[in-house]
Design an enzyme around this catalytic site. Structure first.
Site, PDB file in Angstrom:
ATOM      1  N   ASP A  80       0.845  -1.196   0.000  1.00  0.00           N
ATOM      2  CA  ASP A  80       0.000   0.000   0.000  1.00  0.00           C
ATOM      3  C   ASP A  80       0.888   1.258   0.000  1.00  0.00           C
ATOM      4  O   ASP A  80       1.892   1.318   0.718  1.00  0.00           O
ATOM      5  CB  ASP A  80      -0.866  -0.052   1.278  1.00  0.00           C
ATOM      6  CG  ASP A  80      -2.006   0.953   1.263  1.00  0.00           C
ATOM      7  OD1 ASP A  80      -2.483   1.304   0.171  1.00  0.00           O
ATOM      8  OD2 ASP A  80      -2.431   1.368   2.358  1.00  0.00           O
ATOM      9  N   HIS A  81       0.543   2.229  -0.807  1.00  0.00           N
ATOM     10  CA  HIS A  81       1.226   3.547  -0.826  1.00  0.00           C
ATOM     11  C   HIS A  81       2.754   3.460  -0.823  1.00  0.00           C
ATOM     12  O   HIS A  81       3.410   4.145  -0.031  1.00  0.00           O
ATOM     13  CB  HIS A  81       0.766   4.406   0.360  1.00  0.00           C
ATOM     14  CG  HIS A  81      -0.634   4.866   0.203  1.00  0.00           C
ATOM     15  ND1 HIS A  81      -1.013   5.822  -0.720  1.00  0.00           N
ATOM     16  CD2 HIS A  81      -1.778   4.477   0.818  1.00  0.00           C
ATOM     17  CE1 HIS A  81      -2.320   6.002  -0.651  1.00  0.00           C
ATOM     18  NE2 HIS A  81      -2.815   5.190   0.261  1.00  0.00           N
ATOM     19  N   GLY A 179      -7.638   8.520   7.246  1.00  0.00           N
ATOM     20  CA  GLY A 179      -7.810   8.859   8.658  1.00  0.00           C
ATOM     21  C   GLY A 179      -9.252   9.206   8.970  1.00  0.00           C
ATOM     22  O   GLY A 179     -10.159   8.887   8.202  1.00  0.00           O
ATOM     23  N   THR A 231      -7.797   2.869   9.365  1.00  0.00           N
ATOM     24  CA  THR A 231      -8.034   3.530  10.659  1.00  0.00           C
ATOM     25  C   THR A 231      -9.145   2.874  11.479  1.00  0.00           C
ATOM     26  O   THR A 231      -9.006   2.692  12.690  1.00  0.00           O
ATOM     27  CB  THR A 231      -8.388   5.015  10.406  1.00  0.00           C
ATOM     28  OG1 THR A 231      -7.378   5.563   9.557  1.00  0.00           O
ATOM     29  CG2 THR A 231      -8.446   5.805  11.693  1.00  0.00           C
TER      30      THR A 231
HETATM   31  P1  13P Z   1      -8.346   4.843   6.160  1.00  0.00           P
HETATM   32  O1  13P Z   1      -7.273   4.782   7.193  1.00  0.00           O
HETATM   33  O2  13P Z   1      -8.981   6.191   6.110  1.00  0.00           O
HETATM   34  O3  13P Z   1      -9.311   3.734   6.282  1.00  0.00           O
HETATM   35  O4  13P Z   1      -7.633   4.686   4.735  1.00  0.00           O
HETATM   36  C1  13P Z   1      -7.074   3.463   4.398  1.00  0.00           C
HETATM   37  C2  13P Z   1      -6.403   3.509   3.079  1.00  0.00           C
HETATM   38  O5  13P Z   1      -6.850   4.139   2.146  1.00  0.00           O
HETATM   39  C3  13P Z   1      -5.171   2.717   2.933  1.00  0.00           C
HETATM   40  O6  13P Z   1      -4.576   2.912   1.702  1.00  0.00           O
END
Ligand code: 13P
Length: 282
Positions: A80-81, A179, A231
């Site tokens: 992720d990211h 978040g 989150t």
């Molecule tokens: P949230 O923490 O807002 O659920 O976002 C998760 C997310 O997009 C992980 O890439």
């Protein structure tokens, strides 16, 4: 390990979404995998660079591989990211087959260049690639984007972006943020519809914590096939752990004091699987 192509294309065809939950350690992986298996749901277990720095790429990879072998539903490890091609390569070497390269904070042309390089590399390992166009506000791990710098995805750019990069799925910015929200997010469904008209690969909704179920369902009906949640899982886990330790100040056995936290997290995983309508698909 498998890439995420098959499970996302099946979800796209059948009109549901695959939930992608962020993990942090053995316990969170266990909760996600066990709950997905109970509900017969495919699941993506995602790790940010921060998670891999904390727990080790090899540890996380191995634990998810064991979970994938143990249960009868597709369980996919996903980066992720990620922003650094060398870390992506490290995971590809370990057997990860599903990656996100996030170059959304660069200019449009730079984003295309960085993503294209990762696509070339990842495809040579049989891995699939997600990239983001537009930019979500909020905080995910060490990635912090001020609301005023967030940008919605431009639908006409989206078609060009997909064509020129060769990505397998596209993360769209349509009003969600990473978040917690200060007020209920209003998603730009018109924009999502316009993107879906010109892009046929699976679309990804980031920042789904705190987005009402009806909005997520509507987004799925308009073409979202992967829903990211982080989150909203961390909060019940931490709250229950805190509560347990306050109520049991003598507790010192991690095998016992995390049990309630795992249960509380499992309840949210269950709720989100039902929200994505991914239950009983395998
Ligand atoms: P949230 O923490 O807002 O659920 O976002 C998760 C997310 O997009 C992980 O890439």
């Amino acid at each position: 390990m498998k890439n995420s192509k098959e499970i996302l294309l099946k979800a796209q065809k059948e009109g549901y979404a695959v939930p992608a939950f962020n993990c942090h350690n053995l316990e969170t992986i266990q909760v996600i995998a066990e709950t997905a298996s109970e509900l017969k749901s495919p699941v993506i277990i995602a790790g940010t660079p921060g998670t891999f720095d904390y727990a080790g790429r090899d540890y996380i990879q191995s634990i998810i591989e064991i979970a994938a072998k143990k249960y009868n539903v597709p369980i996919i490890i996903h980066l992720d990211h990620h922003t650094d091609i060398n870390s992506i390569k490290e995971s590809l070497e370990l057997g990860t087959k599903s990656v996100m390269i996030d170059a959304s904070h660069y200019s449009y042309e730079e984003n295309i260049k960085i993503v294209s390089d990762v696509v070339k590399l990842a495809h040579s390992y049989g891995a699939t690639v997600e990239a983001e166009l537009g930019m979500l506000g909020g905080q995910e791990d060490d990635l912090i984007v001020d609301e005023k710098d967030s940008k919605y995805t431009n639908p006409s750019q989206a078609a060009d972006f997909v064509k020129r990069t060769g990505i397998d799925s596209l993360a769209v910015a349509i009003g969600t943020a990473h978040g917690l929200y200060k007020e209920e997010p209003k998603l730009d469904f018109e924009r999502l519809k316009e993107i879906r008209e010109v892009v046929d690969i699976p679309l990804v909704l980031h920042g789904a914590s705190g987005v009402p179920e009806e909005s997520v369902r509507k987004a799925i009906s308009l073409g979202i096939t992967k829903v990211n949640i982080a989150t909203e899982l961390k909060i019940p886990f931490s709250n229950e752990l805190r509560k347990y330790l306050i109520e049991h100040p003598e507790a010192n056995d991690p095998r016992k004091y995390m049990a309630d936290a795992k249960k509380a997290m499992a309840d949210v995983v269950r709720e989100k699987i039902l929200m994505c309508m991914s239950e009983n698909r395998y």
